[in-house]
Enzyme design. Structure first.
Site, short mmCIF file in Angstrom:
data_model
loop_
_atom_site.label_atom_id
_atom_site.label_comp_id
_atom_site.label_asym_id
_atom_site.label_seq_id
_atom_site.Cartn_x
_atom_site.Cartn_y
_atom_site.Cartn_z
N HIS A 90 31.35 32.75 -0.23
CA HIS A 90 30.73 33.73 -1.01
C HIS A 90 29.16 33.34 -1.11
O HIS A 90 28.54 32.23 -0.93
CB HIS A 90 31.14 33.22 -2.54
N GLU A 134 32.10 28.02 -7.66
CA GLU A 134 33.26 27.54 -8.20
C GLU A 134 33.86 26.41 -8.10
O GLU A 134 33.49 25.56 -7.46
CB GLU A 134 34.26 28.78 -7.42
N HIS A 185 35.70 28.13 2.91
CA HIS A 185 36.84 27.47 2.47
C HIS A 185 37.88 28.43 2.66
O HIS A 185 37.85 29.57 2.82
CB HIS A 185 36.58 27.35 0.82
N ARG A 230 35.19 37.96 3.93
CA ARG A 230 36.29 37.16 4.70
C ARG A 230 36.26 37.03 6.18
O ARG A 230 35.76 37.85 6.85
CB ARG A 230 37.73 38.33 4.56
#
Length: 326
Positions: A102, A120, A179, A199
């Site tokens: 991200h 996050e 990740h 992705r």
């Protein structure tokens, strides 16, 4: 305007090709056979706003409340585009999620003015020691060139730091950390209110609905990948009074409480959300002579203007407490 109070929302279930069937019963909804990967419990993401289910504001969306009662909700906490700044969700990974990354706020804003990046944190709720893995950050020595080569020869996971997770682990992921979530995992996630995902690798699988591989975002993903972050292991909790502090970053704080004693869960002038991980159904949230029943899976948003609010466990209880920094 109605007086604000502890707000509970209807979960928003998201079907995915990698999802399982645990989320609906975990959140006290009827089980279905549809693979469901995510349940958004607090969301102000465009197109998926949370809807209040309790009290006089039932039926209103978080988006509407942010327009009419933002100061009461957030206090001095900052937001962008008048949106609630966090997205909270549960994830049920029956299969591996894609290897992804991200962007930071700055990278996201260059792509689309006003957009947020995505920092996050995960909390592991259940894992299979034989099959579950978490992939977080690059192994030492991995470069952009070696990572690109690994993507080309389908060996991407070998470049990532990985470990066997266990229930209770918390992993903090700064934006830019490559990740992936492995199979057979139930997680809670708190993140910035952003749905931008690049992705990079999808385990060479084909989407059964389309008969084709899912789209990859190689160049955008590589541009957002921070090769200086290195391996990312579970955090070491820091004891703060009756809670364990798991994360303290500029976007949110994340605390864990386990016990059976009455505790105060508000903080004057500060917006918080409590997420119930374990409760026996008799525990309660008390505010202004109002008593609200608590059960596993519940999430309550506690507005900054709330006043004193306490948790009354009827037995052992486990909660996560998310706060918005000023």
């Amino acid at each position: 305007m109605s007086k604000l109070y502890p707000l509970k929302f209807e979960p928003i279930f998201k079907p995915t090709l990698w999802g399982g069937t645990h989320l609906r019963p975990f959140l006290n909804r009827p089980r279905t056979d549809e693979p469901t990967g995510e349940a958004w419990v607090v969301s102000d993401v465009e197109g998926s706003p949370s809807i209040v289910t309790n009290g006089p504001l039932a039926g209103r969306t978080l988006t509407e409340l942010m327009k009419t009662q933002r100061e009461g909700l957030l206090g001095a906490a900052k937001c962008i585009n008048d949106r609630f700044p966090l997205l909270l969700k549960f994830l049920d990974a029956k299969q591996e999620l894609s290897v992804q990354v991200h962007p930071t706020d700055e990278q996201a804003a260059r792509r689309s003015p006003g957009s947020l990046g995505k920092t996050e944190a995960w909390v592991v709720l259940a894992a299979n020691p034989e099959t579950s893995r978490l992939y977080a950050g690059f192994r030492t020595g991995v470069t952009a060139e070696s990572f690109r080569a690994a993507m080309a020869n389908h060996s991407t996971p070998e470049t990532l730091h990985q470990f066997v997770p266990k229930a209770g682990d918390c992993v903090f992921l700064e934006a830019g950390t490559v990740h992936a979530i492995g199979r057979d995992l139930l997680l809670f996630e708190v993140q910035q209110s952003s749905d931008i995902t690049y992705r990079l690798y999808d385990w060479d699988r084909v989407d059964a609905k389309t008969g084709k591989p899912r789209e990859l975002h190689i160049e955008d993903g590589l541009a957002s990948s921070n090769f200086d972050l290195g391996p990312c292991d579970p955090v070491q909790p820091v004891r703060r009074g009756d809670r364990d502090r798991l994360v303290d970053c500029r976007y949110f704080t994340l605390d864990h409480y386990r016990g059976s004693q009455r505790i105060r869960v508000d903080e004057p002038g500060r917006c918080k959300i409590i997420v119930v991980l374990e409760a026996d159904g008799r525990s309660e949230l008390e505010w202004d002579d109002v008593v609200l029943a608590l059960q596993s899976g519940d999430a309550y948003l506690l507005p900054a203007c709330l006043g004193e609010c306490s948790l009354l466990p009827a037995g052992p209880i486990r909660i996560l407490e998310i706060g918005l920094p000023e």
